[in-house]
Design a protein around this motif. Structure first.
Motif, short mmCIF file in Angstrom:
data_model
loop_
_atom_site.label_atom_id
_atom_site.label_comp_id
_atom_site.label_asym_id
_atom_site.label_seq_id
_atom_site.Cartn_x
_atom_site.Cartn_y
_atom_site.Cartn_z
N TRP A 70 0.52 -0.95 0.29
CA TRP A 70 -0.28 -0.16 0.37
C TRP A 70 0.43 1.49 0.32
N THR A 71 0.29 2.42 -0.50
CA THR A 71 1.34 3.38 -0.28
C THR A 71 -0.14 4.57 0.71
N ALA A 72 1.17 4.62 1.95
CA ALA A 72 0.61 5.62 2.75
C ALA A 72 0.35 7.12 2.55
N THR A 73 -0.20 7.53 2.28
CA THR A 73 -0.53 9.00 2.77
C THR A 73 -0.89 9.63 3.97
N GLU A 74 0.28 10.23 5.25
CA GLU A 74 -0.13 10.33 6.48
C GLU A 74 0.32 12.14 7.16
N THR A 75 -0.72 11.99 7.71
CA THR A 75 -0.32 12.97 8.34
C THR A 75 -0.62 13.02 9.81
N CYS A 76 0.65 13.68 9.99
CA CYS A 76 0.96 13.54 11.97
C CYS A 76 0.47 15.13 12.61
N SER A 77 0.14 15.01 14.07
CA SER A 77 -0.10 16.17 14.69
C SER A 77 1.44 17.20 14.92
N GLY A 79 2.79 18.08 12.27
CA GLY A 79 4.12 18.09 10.94
C GLY A 79 3.80 18.09 9.73
N SER A 80 4.37 17.87 8.69
CA SER A 80 3.63 17.34 7.45
C SER A 80 3.33 16.47 6.78
N PRO A 81 2.71 16.84 5.89
CA PRO A 81 2.09 15.08 5.00
C PRO A 81 3.57 14.23 4.86
N SER A 82 3.26 12.73 4.27
CA SER A 82 4.53 12.48 4.35
C SER A 82 3.97 11.07 3.44
N THR A 83 4.78 10.58 2.29
CA THR A 83 4.34 9.53 1.82
C THR A 83 5.15 8.24 2.23
N TYR A 84 4.78 6.79 2.48
CA TYR A 84 5.99 5.92 1.95
C TYR A 84 4.86 5.14 2.36
N GLN A 85 5.37 3.73 1.99
CA GLN A 85 5.15 2.19 1.70
C GLN A 85 4.72 1.19 2.73
N VAL A 86 3.19 0.72 2.80
CA VAL A 86 3.15 -0.30 3.79
C VAL A 86 3.13 -1.80 2.87
N ILE A 87 3.75 -2.94 3.62
CA ILE A 87 3.19 -4.26 3.78
C ILE A 87 2.70 -4.35 4.68
N LEU A 99 -0.09 -9.30 9.86
CA LEU A 99 1.42 -8.30 9.77
C LEU A 99 1.20 -7.18 9.00
N VAL A 100 1.47 -5.78 9.45
CA VAL A 100 1.74 -4.52 9.43
C VAL A 100 3.02 -4.10 9.53
N SER A 101 4.14 -3.91 7.88
CA SER A 101 5.71 -3.63 8.28
C SER A 101 5.08 -2.31 8.00
N ASN A 102 5.73 -1.92 8.66
CA ASN A 102 6.15 -0.28 8.01
C ASN A 102 5.30 0.67 8.52
N LEU A 103 4.58 0.82 9.13
CA LEU A 103 3.34 1.89 9.55
C LEU A 103 4.04 3.17 10.32
N GLY A 104 3.59 4.44 9.70
CA GLY A 104 4.68 4.85 10.73
C GLY A 104 5.54 5.39 10.04
N CYS A 162 -1.07 10.23 14.72
CA CYS A 162 -0.80 10.39 12.72
C CYS A 162 -2.48 9.33 12.97
N THR A 163 -2.80 9.83 10.94
CA THR A 163 -3.71 9.52 10.48
C THR A 163 -3.02 8.72 8.54
N ALA A 164 -3.08 8.26 8.87
CA ALA A 164 -3.06 7.39 7.43
C ALA A 164 -3.81 7.24 6.20
N THR A 165 -3.25 7.23 5.70
CA THR A 165 -4.51 6.88 4.44
C THR A 165 -3.97 5.44 3.49
N LEU A 166 -4.42 4.38 3.46
CA LEU A 166 -3.50 3.11 2.54
C LEU A 166 -4.35 3.10 0.85
N THR A 167 -3.87 3.22 -0.36
CA THR A 167 -4.65 3.19 -1.28
C THR A 167 -3.36 2.11 -1.84
N LYS A 168 -4.08 1.12 -3.00
CA LYS A 168 -2.83 0.25 -3.53
C LYS A 168 -2.60 1.08 -5.09
#
Length: 168
Positions: A70-77, A79-87, A99-104, A162-168
């Motif tokens: 998944w591609t995570a688009t995340e916003t934390c209190s 902080g600026s939005p960031s994008t990274y991969q979650v498996i 099992l959630v790999s790399n959340l945050g 934080c809040t992360a929105t995951l999309t494939k």
């Protein structure tokens, strides 16, 4: 007079027996043609699925919709939005766990439990884990192809909300 009473009684008994047989013969077995998979049981013509399975015949693992990269688009209190991969992968310990790999974007793997919300397009992911020196508490909802996860991660005295929105 006795014979008329006996005849009437016999006729009444015959009608009663006939009515009882006809009534019970008309009650259709609603589960007769229903096949429930993965240990599901039929109740009134509908499959009741065991934990970890869903669908009209319990044919789908509840975690399957979460599995993948998944591609995570995340916003934390603060902080600026960031994008990274979650498996997300299946946890072999139970049908309703992942099992959630790399959340945050922390680079570690946490475990989570999936709860089916009654619809194939709806489920809740709950994480309460302390792997990789982080205490991760998260709740995520799957809805029609995307996952929104709200989490708190605490490392020593540092806490991320934080809040992360995951999309494939």
């Amino acid at each position: 007079m006795k014979s008329i009473r006996n005849i009437a009684f016999a006729a009444l008994m015959t009608i009663g027996a006939f009515s009882a047989i006809t009534y019970t013969a008309c009650n259709k077995d609603e589960c007769k043609d229903v096949v429930c998979n993965n240990g599901g049981t039929c109740v009134d013509g509908t499959c009741s699925c065991p934990t970890g399975y869903e669908g009209t015949t319990c044919q789908t693992k509840s975690v399957d919709k979460f599995i993948g990269t998944w591609t995570a688009t995340e916003t934390c209190s603060g902080g600026s939005p960031s994008t990274y991969q979650v498996i997300i992968s299946a946890d072999p310990s139970a049908a309703n766990k992942v099992l959630v790999s790399n959340l945050g974007d922390y680079g570690c793997t946490t475990g989570g439990t999936i709860t089916w919300n009654g619809s194939v397009n709806s489920a809740t992911l709950t994480i309460n884990d302390n792997k990789c020196q982080y205490q991760m508490n998260a709740t995520g909802n799957y809805n029609n192809g995307s996952v929104t996860i709200t989490y708190t991660a605490t490392y020593l005295t540092n806490t991320d909300n934080c809040t992360a929105t995951l999309t494939k």
